[in-house]
Write a protein that holds these residues in place. Structure first.
Motif, PDB file in Angstrom:
ATOM      1  N   UNK A  43       0.820  -1.244   0.086  1.00  0.00           N
ATOM      2  CA  UNK A  43      -0.176  -0.023  -0.018  1.00  0.00           C
ATOM      3  C   UNK A  43       0.904   1.229  -0.135  1.00  0.00           C
ATOM      4  N   UNK A  44       1.963   1.300   0.622  1.00  0.00           N
ATOM      5  CA  UNK A  44       2.958   2.372   0.755  1.00  0.00           C
ATOM      6  C   UNK A  44       3.164   2.857  -0.726  1.00  0.00           C
ATOM      7  N   UNK A  45       3.361   2.182  -1.505  1.00  0.00           N
ATOM      8  CA  UNK A  45       3.702   2.435  -2.947  1.00  0.00           C
ATOM      9  C   UNK A  45       2.485   2.940  -3.847  1.00  0.00           C
ATOM     10  N   UNK A  46       1.311   2.993  -3.088  1.00  0.00           N
ATOM     11  CA  UNK A  46       0.037   3.204  -4.224  1.00  0.00           C
ATOM     12  C   UNK A  46      -0.583   4.245  -3.813  1.00  0.00           C
ATOM     13  N   UNK A  47      -1.331   4.813  -4.578  1.00  0.00           N
ATOM     14  CA  UNK A  47      -2.390   5.965  -4.332  1.00  0.00           C
ATOM     15  C   UNK A  47      -3.613   5.856  -5.204  1.00  0.00           C
ATOM     16  N   UNK A  48      -4.539   6.743  -4.596  1.00  0.00           N
ATOM     17  CA  UNK A  48      -5.857   6.678  -5.495  1.00  0.00           C
ATOM     18  C   UNK A  48      -6.574   5.378  -5.989  1.00  0.00           C
ATOM     19  N   UNK A  49      -6.891   5.357  -6.910  1.00  0.00           N
ATOM     20  CA  UNK A  49      -7.725   4.002  -7.366  1.00  0.00           C
ATOM     21  C   UNK A  49      -6.972   2.723  -7.343  1.00  0.00           C
ATOM     22  N   UNK A  50      -5.687   2.910  -7.408  1.00  0.00           N
ATOM     23  CA  UNK A  50      -4.850   1.693  -7.224  1.00  0.00           C
ATOM     24  C   UNK A  50      -4.754   1.407  -5.796  1.00  0.00           C
ATOM     25  N   UNK A  51      -4.605   2.303  -5.068  1.00  0.00           N
ATOM     26  CA  UNK A  51      -4.843   1.891  -3.537  1.00  0.00           C
ATOM     27  C   UNK A  51      -6.146   1.380  -2.830  1.00  0.00           C
ATOM     28  N   UNK A  52      -7.204   1.942  -3.786  1.00  0.00           N
ATOM     29  CA  UNK A  52      -8.464   1.460  -3.260  1.00  0.00           C
ATOM     30  C   UNK A  52      -8.742   0.090  -3.671  1.00  0.00           C
ATOM     31  N   UNK A  53      -8.224  -0.232  -4.979  1.00  0.00           N
ATOM     32  CA  UNK A  53      -8.386  -1.912  -5.390  1.00  0.00           C
ATOM     33  C   UNK A  53      -7.573  -2.794  -4.608  1.00  0.00           C
ATOM     34  N   UNK A  54      -6.386  -2.255  -4.132  1.00  0.00           N
ATOM     35  CA  UNK A  54      -5.504  -2.807  -3.353  1.00  0.00           C
ATOM     36  C   UNK A  54      -6.270  -3.464  -1.961  1.00  0.00           C
ATOM     37  N   UNK A  55      -6.777  -2.199  -1.443  1.00  0.00           N
ATOM     38  CA  UNK A  55      -7.387  -2.241   0.198  1.00  0.00           C
ATOM     39  C   UNK A  55      -8.664  -3.613  -0.187  1.00  0.00           C
TER      40      UNK A  55
END
Ligand code: SAH
Length: 352
Positions: A306-318
């Motif tokens: 998660x530390x390397x992600x933001x926005x939509x990519x972070x939401x998908x990952x969570x």
């Protein structure tokens, strides 16, 4: 009507009603019109999405559990096998993480058990750069130490369904009436393979048997008992199945299992006791996928990614972390059974 529905009607007209197992096998693996042979049913545009397609974390943690068991058993040369690898994503993630364990990938001969020529091509593309071979059946795997994974493979094995009547069983069979496929049933007879279910079922209860399951579990367990190894069997189901668990998915929607033969994916809940009983080696406790992944450290791994992600990519990952582990999603419905040699240390994530 699907092309396969017409073929099935002709066959029923000529030969009479067929078992549900014959129906399932035809729908899934008919050479021209089968769910797995005619097209790729996986992913958001297909019929269903599996754990390795949701997040790389799944394959990484499965790979680490396998590599850990390989170290525990003295790092032998071995067969690294997968049953029904789909698009090859899980094996690619296992091999990527496996490279971090010195000697693991070098000691492995990768063998994939896959019935669909079309999906073999997909797997070849995903695993380009790795030396991989394919076999048709589990019984074709080398007589050697065996590290094996099967995710959503056993749920695709065809089942027969029986309804209890007195001390006998009526088999449910697929017939045809008024231009549509229908379910009927035979007169009750004694069924030796269901003797152990007379004690825990009542009149009208339905139980399922997968006739092809015991030889597969036996072939895996025999290699592990004779040569060492470990198997991780991941699927939805329970220790002992009860009731009609056949379900059909067409583009992520549940549909009538008889309505779209060849177009809708068909699965049943896995009877894990049948696997443990047929495998002549030791087995773990049946553990939920959520607990298995948490014990292997999915939360710290998810935070790291998660530390390397933001926005939509972070939401998908969570959302992917939640989907794999949460009790309302795949966390409780999906279970993991480990197979290992008698006396071997427990497989990571499956300690009692
Ligand atoms: N393990 C993958 C795919 C699951 S779908 C994943 O998790 O994404 C089921 C897979 O099993 C497909 O690859 C399908 O072609 C294969 N399969 C189904 N029945 C099979 C059989 N009897 N023998 C070999 N492979 C089979």
């Amino acid at each position: 009507m699907t092309p396969l529905a017409s073929l099935l009607m002709e066959r029923i007209a000529a030969e009479g009603p067929m078992s549900l197992a014959d129906y399932m096998a035809t729908c899934l693996l008919h050479p021209e019109h089968g769910v797995y042979t005619a097209r790729d049913p996986l992913g958001s545009a297909g019929d269903f999405t599996t754990a390795p397609e949701i997040s790389q974390m799944f394959g990484e943690l499965v790979g680490l559990a396998l590599a850990r068991a390989w170290m525990d058993q003295g790092q032998p040369g071995f067969t690294l096998a997968e049953l029904g690898p789909g698009r090859g994503t899980l094996m690619a993630d296992i091999l990527r993480v496996g490279r971090k364990v010195p000697g693991f990938v070098e000691a492995a001969e990768v063998v994939l058990v896959e019935a669909s020529p079309l999906l073999r091509t997909r797997q070849e593309e995903t695993l380009a750069g790795f030396d991989v071979t394919w076999v048709d059946h589990v019984t074709d795997l080398p007589q050697a130490p065996l590290w094996l994974v099967a995710n959503e493979f056993f749920d695709a094995l065809p089942v027969r369904q029986f309804e209890r009547q007195g001390d006998g069983w009526c088999e449910r069979r697929v017939g045809a009436r008024d231009g549509a496929l229908t379910l009927g049933r035979t007169e009750p007879t004694a069924v030796a393979a269901l003797a152990h279910r007379l004690g825990d079922t009542r009149d009208g209860d339905i139980v399922e048997i997968a006739p092809s399951l015991p030889p597969i579990a036996e072939a895996i367990g025999q290699r592990i008992a004779d040569h060492g190894g470990a198997a991780l069997i991941i699927d939805y189901g329970d220790w002992r199945s009860l009731g009609d668990t056949l379900q059909a998915l067409h583009r992520h929607q549940r549909v009538d299992p008889l309505a779209h033969p060849g177009a809708a994916d068909l699965t049943t809940h896995v009877d894990f006791e049948a696997i443990a009983t047929a495998a002549p080696c030791a087995h773990s406790r049946l553990t939920t996928q959520g607990v298995f992944l948490e014990r292997l450290g999915i939360t710290p791994r998810a935070q790291q990614l998660a530390a390397g992600l933001q926005g939509a990519a972070l939401e998908t990952h969570v959302a992917a972390h939640r989907r794999l582990t949460h009790p309302e999603e795949m966390g409780t419905l999906f279970k993991v059974l480990g197979l290992m040699p008698h006396g071997a240390p427990p497989i990571a994530g499956l300690e009692t």
